[in-house]
Scaffold this motif. Structure first.
Motif, short mmCIF file in Angstrom:
data_model
loop_
_atom_site.label_atom_id
_atom_site.label_comp_id
_atom_site.label_asym_id
_atom_site.label_seq_id
_atom_site.Cartn_x
_atom_site.Cartn_y
_atom_site.Cartn_z
N GLY A 78 0.81 -1.22 0.00
CA GLY A 78 0.00 0.00 0.00
C GLY A 78 0.84 1.26 0.00
N LEU A 79 2.00 1.22 -0.64
CA LEU A 79 2.91 2.36 -0.65
C LEU A 79 2.44 3.42 -1.63
CD1 LEU A 79 6.25 0.32 -0.72
CD2 LEU A 79 5.09 1.27 1.28
N SER A 80 2.79 4.68 -1.34
CA SER A 80 2.49 5.78 -2.24
C SER A 80 3.76 6.59 -2.45
CB SER A 80 1.38 6.67 -1.66
OG SER A 80 1.79 7.20 -0.40
N GLY A 81 3.66 7.65 -3.27
CA GLY A 81 4.83 8.44 -3.57
C GLY A 81 5.43 8.01 -4.89
N ASN A 82 6.77 7.87 -4.94
CA ASN A 82 7.44 7.42 -6.15
C ASN A 82 8.73 6.70 -5.78
OD1 ASN A 82 9.76 9.49 -6.19
ND2 ASN A 82 7.95 10.81 -6.11
N MET A 83 9.44 6.23 -6.80
CA MET A 83 10.65 5.44 -6.54
C MET A 83 11.91 6.28 -6.46
SD MET A 83 10.13 1.95 -8.70
CE MET A 83 9.29 2.62 -10.11
N GLY A 84 11.77 7.60 -6.51
CA GLY A 84 12.94 8.44 -6.34
C GLY A 84 13.87 8.40 -7.53
N TYR A 85 15.16 8.45 -7.26
CA TYR A 85 16.14 8.53 -8.33
C TYR A 85 17.41 7.78 -7.90
CZ TYR A 85 18.00 12.24 -5.30
OH TYR A 85 18.48 12.94 -4.23
N GLN A 86 18.33 7.62 -8.81
CA GLN A 86 19.63 6.99 -8.60
C GLN A 86 19.53 5.49 -8.31
OE1 GLN A 86 22.31 9.05 -5.96
NE2 GLN A 86 21.53 11.05 -6.52
N LEU A 87 18.41 4.86 -8.66
CA LEU A 87 18.31 3.42 -8.47
C LEU A 87 19.29 2.67 -9.34
CD1 LEU A 87 14.41 3.03 -8.32
CD2 LEU A 87 16.01 2.98 -6.40
N ASP A 88 19.80 3.32 -10.39
CA ASP A 88 20.76 2.66 -11.26
C ASP A 88 22.10 2.42 -10.56
OD1 ASP A 88 21.01 5.47 -11.20
OD2 ASP A 88 22.23 5.45 -13.02
N ARG A 89 22.28 2.99 -9.38
CA ARG A 89 23.52 2.77 -8.63
C ARG A 89 23.42 1.57 -7.69
NH1 ARG A 89 24.75 7.78 -5.56
NH2 ARG A 89 26.80 6.82 -5.28
N LEU A 90 22.24 0.93 -7.66
CA LEU A 90 22.09 -0.32 -6.90
C LEU A 90 22.54 -1.47 -7.79
CD1 LEU A 90 18.63 0.45 -5.25
CD2 LEU A 90 20.80 0.18 -4.03
N THR A 91 23.84 -1.55 -8.00
CA THR A 91 24.38 -2.45 -9.02
C THR A 91 24.34 -3.92 -8.64
OG1 THR A 91 26.59 -2.02 -8.14
CG2 THR A 91 25.85 -0.67 -10.00
N ALA A 92 24.14 -4.23 -7.36
CA ALA A 92 24.11 -5.64 -6.93
C ALA A 92 22.69 -6.20 -6.86
CB ALA A 92 24.80 -5.79 -5.57
N VAL A 93 21.69 -5.35 -7.04
CA VAL A 93 20.30 -5.80 -6.93
C VAL A 93 19.94 -6.66 -8.14
CG1 VAL A 93 17.89 -5.03 -6.99
CG2 VAL A 93 19.53 -3.90 -5.48
N THR A 94 19.46 -7.88 -7.89
CA THR A 94 19.02 -8.77 -8.96
C THR A 94 17.51 -8.99 -8.94
OG1 THR A 94 19.47 -10.70 -7.56
CG2 THR A 94 21.23 -9.97 -9.04
N THR A 95 16.85 -8.68 -7.83
CA THR A 95 15.39 -8.77 -7.73
C THR A 95 14.84 -7.43 -7.28
OG1 THR A 95 15.43 -11.13 -7.17
CG2 THR A 95 13.45 -9.89 -6.60
N PHE A 96 13.93 -6.88 -8.08
CA PHE A 96 13.33 -5.59 -7.75
C PHE A 96 11.83 -5.72 -7.98
CE2 PHE A 96 12.19 -1.10 -8.53
CZ PHE A 96 12.73 -0.53 -7.40
#
Length: 699
Positions: A78-96
């Motif tokens: 039930g989250l609101s808002g947005n995903m922000g920015y700079q997510l491209d720097r999460l270089t180790a994330v394989t599941t989003f």
């Protein structure tokens, strides 16, 4: 003794766990930003907007490997808002997985680049898919279903060879399927149902599909034989019934073997349809021969038509001489041969009859007024209107909204046109740019421009809302930013103005650089701006920058060499490149540092050109302190100022090959923000007025 040993082991395990659990600082800070962007939702237990240890403290939905964050799964909270920015720097994330929340209308362009499982379903997104997905070479699962995504799919799938599951279902996607779908060599499950896709599904024919759902679209044509042996759901489309016609000679089917699960997958012999031993040896059947004959005759007829068309533009006496012989006649045997040509001797379809004899010219009409129905049979001219993902406004609508474009609503004017404030009936305020008619040769040019601009979506790019092309008027309708432009903030100050503090200036530079990075390195092909200046950086109420005039490079005629933004090579050759954009961006950064205009004729001659005056002093810390905008009142971190100047010096180098790509500028500014410790708390404390907080002097 045994109990003591057990206690010691437990303590040792705890110590080792805490050491291993310490989260990578970059990953932790990015999750801080994400938490703030999600309105600091209480559902995200243990999350924090400043500091914390996501891995060690077991933040909700976060999985780690060592110190790196490898998974983010906050689905259905039930989250609101947005995903922000700079997510491209999460270089180790394989599941989003952020599915089934309510996160605005736009998917951010900066997503974890090495993600294997990406689930953005059920969030109410409207804008198109970000092109950055095209570069996720590790992606195996992509789900954007149950949103409201509109327009054509602009993502390129050429590099997504690992993708096995694709779910676009329950959106409003339009247009044909991308040809790059053919590169999805691992695709087994595809769900496209409940969209508005058109065209054929031929691009899916040779994929290793097991499940395909294309229900409730507007697909047409025939269903490829290869897809009839899989789990296929296709109701609610416009497919043709009956057997598909044979492919033309040399077509894809003749070159590519078709899968046949009942016969073991062996392809049919290429000579099975030939007649006689000669055809068997050569592999050319009567259909191919007929095709060659038709091609030769059609080319001849077209050539004859254009010869006569050219002659018809001569004097009226020349035209009269053509009365008895409007076109060079075909040989009677050729005509008879054309009439009797059939498409193929192996098909049962009705033979195609082609008549290439043109009708006589009616000299009671001028050549330009000739009735289309009397023109010779020629290949149809392509008149495809480019897809536009923006609302159409009528001239009447915009006249009402701008009070007939009155002076009171005029908010800006440049070389491209004037900009007016528009008040809609629903209370929305928009900005309307009237493109000077002299810059466009025809309506199609404008529609092509609108089509390209409507594809640009980035948090720091001014969003195109709509357009108008009626009665010779060409207008662009944008979102409106109440705080005006950066130029106004820096150069049009009065006693009531609140100067920008240092932290705001660095953040504005970073946001504008990210917009330019998107244009240069995410868009394909790259978009050169050509008109970068502080007047085209608009600021919202939070002073976040939005770059305007993106995609309008084609209507910029001559470089404004007196502006102070033009790179030296452009002034000499008139040729713009992405490196000339970088130079202009460096000038904007110099404006932010000094508070001076790029060119100011009111200053002493040696100081009129900002770059010429400032460039030799950018590495001299004493001279640099004298260059700083007096409006800052000395409230700036000296180290931050010096690093900012170093970036400027790289951007405004006279040789374009030595200027950095804009992505390196972005990373340098990001490091600058991190080193200056510009947290969300700092921005809130400082506000947007004259600096007085000690935080502004953090080194």
């Amino acid at each position: 003794m045994r109990k003591v040993a057990e206690v010691m082991v437990a303590l040792l395990i705890g110590i080792l766990s805490s050491i291993n659990a310490e989260t990578d600082p970059t990953d932790a800070s990015l999750l801080n930003i994400l938490y703030t962007s999600l309105n600091s939702a209480p559902q995200l237990t243990k999350w924090s907007s400043n500091g914390g240890d996501p891995c060690g403290e077991l933040w909700t939905g976060i999985t780690c490997s060592g110190s790196r964050v490898t998974g983010i799964n906050i689905s259905g909270l039930g989250l609101s808002g947005n995903m922000g920015y700079q997510l491209d720097r999460l270089t180790a994330v394989t599941t989003f997985d952020i599915s089934n929340n309510s996160l605005g209308n736009q998917i951010p362009f900066q997503l974890p680049p090495n993600v294997q499982r990406l689930n953005l379903a059920g969030n109410g997104f409207i804008a198109g898919l970000p092109y950055s997905i095209s570069q996720m070479t590790s992606l195996k699962y992509l789900n954007v279903s149950h949103n409201q995504i509109q327009g054509e799919v602009t993502v390129s799938f050429n590099s997504l060879t690992a993708l096995s599951t694709l779910d676009f279902s329950f959106n409003s996607m339009t247009g044909n399927l991308p040809q790059s779908f053919q590169s999805l060599a691992s695709m087994t499950n595809t769900y496209l149902q409940n969209n508005q896709f058109t065209g054929t599904i031929d691009v899916l024919a040779n994929l290793p599909l097991e499940n395909l759902n294309i229900e409730n679209n507007q697909f047409s044509g025939w269903i490829p034989e290869q897809l009839k042996s899989i789990n296929l759901q296709l109701n609610g489309n416009l497919f043709n019934s009956g057997p598909a016609p044979p492919a033309p000679p040399g077509g894809p089917s003749a070159r590519q073997p078709q899968r046949n699960p009942q016969s073991g997958g062996s392809s049919a012999s290429l000579t099975s349809g030939s007649i006689g031993s000669g055809g068997s040896k050569s592999g050319i059947g009567p259909g191919a021969i007929a095709g060659i004959v038709i091609s030769v005759l059609v080319i001849g007829a077209i050539a004859a038509f254009f010869i006569i068309k050219r002659r018809s533009r001569k004097s009226s006496t020349d035209v009269e001489k053509l009365d008895s012989l409007p076109f060079a006649p075909l040989d009677s045997q050729e005509v008879q041969g054309v009439k009797s040509v059939q498409t193929s001797s192996t098909t049962s379809e009705t033979p195609a009859v082609i008549n290439l004899i043109p009708p006589p010219i009616d000299h009671h009409k001028s050549f330009d007024d000739t009735d289309v129905s009397t023109m010779p049979v020629l290949p149809p001219k392509k008149t495809n209107t480019p897809p536009i993902n923006a609302k159409f406004f009528s001239v009447a609508d915009l006249q009402i909204a701008t009070d007939s474009f009155c002076v009171e609503n005029l908010i800006g004017e440049g070389s491209i046109g004037r900009v007016y404030r528009a008040h809609l009936d629903d209370g929305k305020v928009l900005a309307v740019k009237k493109i000077n008619s002299s810059l466009l040769s025809k309506t199609e040019d404008f529609l092509n421009i609108v089509s390209e601009i409507s594809r640009l979506h980035h948090p720091n790019v001014t969003e195109l809302v709509g357009y108008c092309s009626e009665h010779g008027q060409n207008l662009l309708v944008y979102e409106f930013h109440k705080n005006g432009s950066l130029h106004e903030y820096l150069h049009e100050v009065d006693e009531n103005s609140k100067p920008l503090i240092w932290n705001n200036r660095v953040q504005i530079a970073l946001g504008a650089a990210k917009a330019l990075e998107y244009l240069h390195e995410v868009c394909s092909p790259s978009v050169i701006h050509k008109n970068l200046k502080s007047a085209n950086i608009l600021l919202n109420m939070e002073l976040n920058p939005h770059l305007s005039d993106c995609g309008l490079a084609s209507v910029i005629q001559e470089p404004d060499q007196a502006s102070g933004y033009i790179a030296p090579e452009v002034a000499m050759s008139g040729q713009y490149t992405i490196k000339s954009d970088v130079y202009s961006f460096g000038v904007i950064m110099l404006e932010l540092l000094s508070g001076r205009k790029p060119f100011d004729s009111s200053r002493p001659r040696p100081e009129q050109s900002l770059v010429r005056w400032a460039a030799p002093q950018l590495h001299d810390i004493d001279a640099l302190s004298n260059m700083v905008d007096p409006a800052l009142n000395g409230l700036y971190p000296v180290k931050s100022l010096s690093r900012f100047a170093d970036i400027i010096a790289l951007c405004v180098q006279p040789e374009p090959e030595f200027r950095p790509p804009i992505s390196e500028v972005v990373q340098a500014l990001v490091r600058l923000v991190q080193r200056a410790n510009m947290s969300k708390r700092t921005f809130r404390n400082e506000g947007v007025g004259r600096g007085g907080s000690s935080d502004a002097e953090t080194p």
